[in-house]
Scaffold this motif. Sequence first.
Motif, PDB file in Angstrom:
ATOM      1  N   UNK A  40       0.704  -1.307  -0.097  1.00 49.57           N
ATOM      2  CA  UNK A  40      -0.236  -0.022   0.148  1.00 49.57           C
ATOM      3  C   UNK A  40       0.774   1.379   0.088  1.00 49.57           C
ATOM      4  N   UNK A  41       0.585   2.210  -0.781  1.00 52.12           N
ATOM      5  CA  UNK A  41       1.276   3.400  -0.848  1.00 52.12           C
ATOM      6  C   UNK A  41       2.196   3.365  -1.941  1.00 52.12           C
ATOM      7  N   UNK A  42       2.750   2.378  -2.670  1.00 46.75           N
ATOM      8  CA  UNK A  42       3.548   2.310  -3.584  1.00 46.75           C
ATOM      9  C   UNK A  42       2.706   2.032  -4.940  1.00 46.75           C
ATOM     10  N   UNK A  43       3.615   2.379  -6.124  1.00 47.00           N
ATOM     11  CA  UNK A  43       3.235   2.448  -7.534  1.00 47.00           C
ATOM     12  C   UNK A  43       3.309   1.215  -8.111  1.00 47.00           C
ATOM     13  N   UNK A  44       2.318   0.693  -9.161  1.00 49.06           N
ATOM     14  CA  UNK A  44       2.481  -0.264  -9.962  1.00 49.06           C
ATOM     15  C   UNK A  44       2.593   0.384 -11.269  1.00 49.06           C
ATOM     16  N   UNK A  45       3.205  -0.317 -12.259  1.00 53.64           N
ATOM     17  CA  UNK A  45       3.237   0.218 -13.670  1.00 53.64           C
ATOM     18  C   UNK A  45       3.122  -0.708 -14.662  1.00 53.64           C
ATOM     19  N   UNK A  46       2.048  -0.430 -15.727  1.00 52.90           N
ATOM     20  CA  UNK A  46       1.459  -1.168 -16.870  1.00 52.90           C
ATOM     21  C   UNK A  46       1.904  -0.438 -17.955  1.00 52.90           C
ATOM     22  N   UNK A  47       2.380  -1.473 -18.882  1.00 52.60           N
ATOM     23  CA  UNK A  47       2.747  -0.824 -20.237  1.00 52.60           C
ATOM     24  C   UNK A  47       1.981  -1.621 -21.300  1.00 52.60           C
ATOM     25  N   UNK A  48       1.551  -0.946 -22.218  1.00 56.53           N
ATOM     26  CA  UNK A  48       0.633  -1.534 -23.397  1.00 56.53           C
ATOM     27  C   UNK A  48       1.235  -0.935 -24.948  1.00 56.53           C
ATOM     28  N   UNK A  49       1.448  -1.954 -25.667  1.00 53.88           N
ATOM     29  CA  UNK A  49       1.865  -1.512 -27.094  1.00 53.88           C
ATOM     30  C   UNK A  49       0.745  -1.055 -27.949  1.00 53.88           C
ATOM     31  N   UNK A  50       0.566  -0.078 -27.860  1.00 53.21           N
ATOM     32  CA  UNK A  50      -0.514   0.529 -28.901  1.00 53.21           C
ATOM     33  C   UNK A  50      -0.013   1.054 -30.254  1.00 53.21           C
ATOM     34  N   UNK A  51      -0.394   0.262 -31.395  1.00 53.02           N
ATOM     35  CA  UNK A  51       0.142   0.433 -32.507  1.00 53.02           C
ATOM     36  C   UNK A  51       1.499   0.957 -32.798  1.00 53.02           C
ATOM     37  N   UNK A  52       2.445   0.101 -31.847  1.00 50.56           N
ATOM     38  CA  UNK A  52       3.759   0.234 -31.958  1.00 50.56           C
ATOM     39  C   UNK A  52       4.365   1.212 -30.808  1.00 50.56           C
ATOM     40  N   UNK A  54       4.399   2.474 -27.115  1.00 45.96           N
ATOM     41  CA  UNK A  54       4.271   2.149 -25.827  1.00 45.96           C
ATOM     42  C   UNK A  54       3.610   3.195 -24.961  1.00 45.96           C
ATOM     43  N   UNK A  55       2.464   2.620 -24.366  1.00 47.98           N
ATOM     44  CA  UNK A  55       1.495   3.503 -23.344  1.00 47.98           C
ATOM     45  C   UNK A  55       1.807   3.280 -21.916  1.00 47.98           C
ATOM     46  N   UNK A  56       2.182   3.977 -20.983  1.00 48.22           N
ATOM     47  CA  UNK A  56       2.579   3.512 -19.717  1.00 48.22           C
ATOM     48  C   UNK A  56       1.519   4.201 -18.839  1.00 48.22           C
ATOM     49  N   UNK A  57       1.135   3.299 -17.959  1.00 45.12           N
ATOM     50  CA  UNK A  57       0.205   3.786 -16.889  1.00 45.12           C
ATOM     51  C   UNK A  57       0.746   3.674 -15.291  1.00 45.12           C
ATOM     52  N   UNK A  58       0.321   4.340 -14.364  1.00 48.36           N
ATOM     53  CA  UNK A  58       0.976   4.251 -13.096  1.00 48.36           C
ATOM     54  C   UNK A  58      -0.298   4.202 -12.061  1.00 48.36           C
ATOM     55  N   UNK A  59      -0.084   3.386 -11.292  1.00 52.15           N
ATOM     56  CA  UNK A  59      -1.418   3.223 -10.245  1.00 52.15           C
ATOM     57  C   UNK A  59      -0.670   3.255  -8.882  1.00 52.15           C
ATOM     58  N   UNK A  60      -1.275   4.103  -7.832  1.00 57.74           N
ATOM     59  CA  UNK A  60      -0.868   3.865  -6.615  1.00 57.74           C
ATOM     60  C   UNK A  60      -1.858   2.831  -5.925  1.00 57.74           C
ATOM     61  N   UNK A  61      -1.106   1.891  -5.034  1.00 51.53           N
ATOM     62  CA  UNK A  61      -1.993   0.974  -4.436  1.00 51.53           C
ATOM     63  C   UNK A  61      -2.620   1.347  -3.039  1.00 51.53           C
ATOM     64  N   UNK A  62      -3.849   1.717  -3.032  1.00 55.46           N
ATOM     65  CA  UNK A  62      -4.319   2.363  -1.744  1.00 55.46           C
ATOM     66  C   UNK A  62      -5.024   1.248  -0.809  1.00 55.46           C
ATOM     67  N   UNK A  63      -5.529   0.045  -1.115  1.00 53.24           N
ATOM     68  CA  UNK A  63      -6.131  -1.049  -0.377  1.00 53.24           C
ATOM     69  C   UNK A  63      -5.872  -2.328  -0.838  1.00 53.24           C
ATOM     70  N   UNK A  64      -5.383  -3.171   0.172  1.00 54.67           N
ATOM     71  CA  UNK A  64      -5.172  -4.368   0.017  1.00 54.67           C
ATOM     72  C   UNK A  64      -5.783  -5.241   0.953  1.00 54.67           C
TER      73      UNK A  64
END
Length: 143
Positions: A40-52, A54-64
């Motif tokens: 909790x409080x740290x960030x996860x990163x997801x990356x997606x290849x969209x038409x060649x 790379x799109x990156x998203x960051x999410x802070x973990x709030x609840x587990x």
Amino acid sequence: MDIAHNFKIKTSTDKVYEALTTQKGIMGWWSKDCDITQKVGEESHMRFNKDGKIVEMQFRVDTLQPGEKVSWSCVGNPNPTWIGTELRFDMEQQGDEVNFSFTHGNFDDKWAGQPPFEMTKEGWDHFMNSLKNYCEKGEGQPW
């Protein structure tokens, strides 16, 4: 303004929780290229290849809360509709099924009907099916 999905998954809350909180789980249904934290409080990163590109998203973990709830806040995304939104995953075991509820909420109303918001809705239709397939059959459709 929210996007919501409610459905049953023929599995255990342990399996759903693993799918939402581990590297292997996220890679099985959502993002093939990611760095996932379980703190909790740290960030996860997801990356997606969209038409060649790379799109990156960051999410802070709030609840587990194992077997009950996971929530994240979007802190980085090239799609401006996502910034400041919350993703909430709730689960409850009922017999051999999990009652699952997903909400991607807190969108600004100005995005209603706009392409970035509509694209997000379509994306979650795909990924919720992918999550269900991953939990039930062991194989999702991540990007």
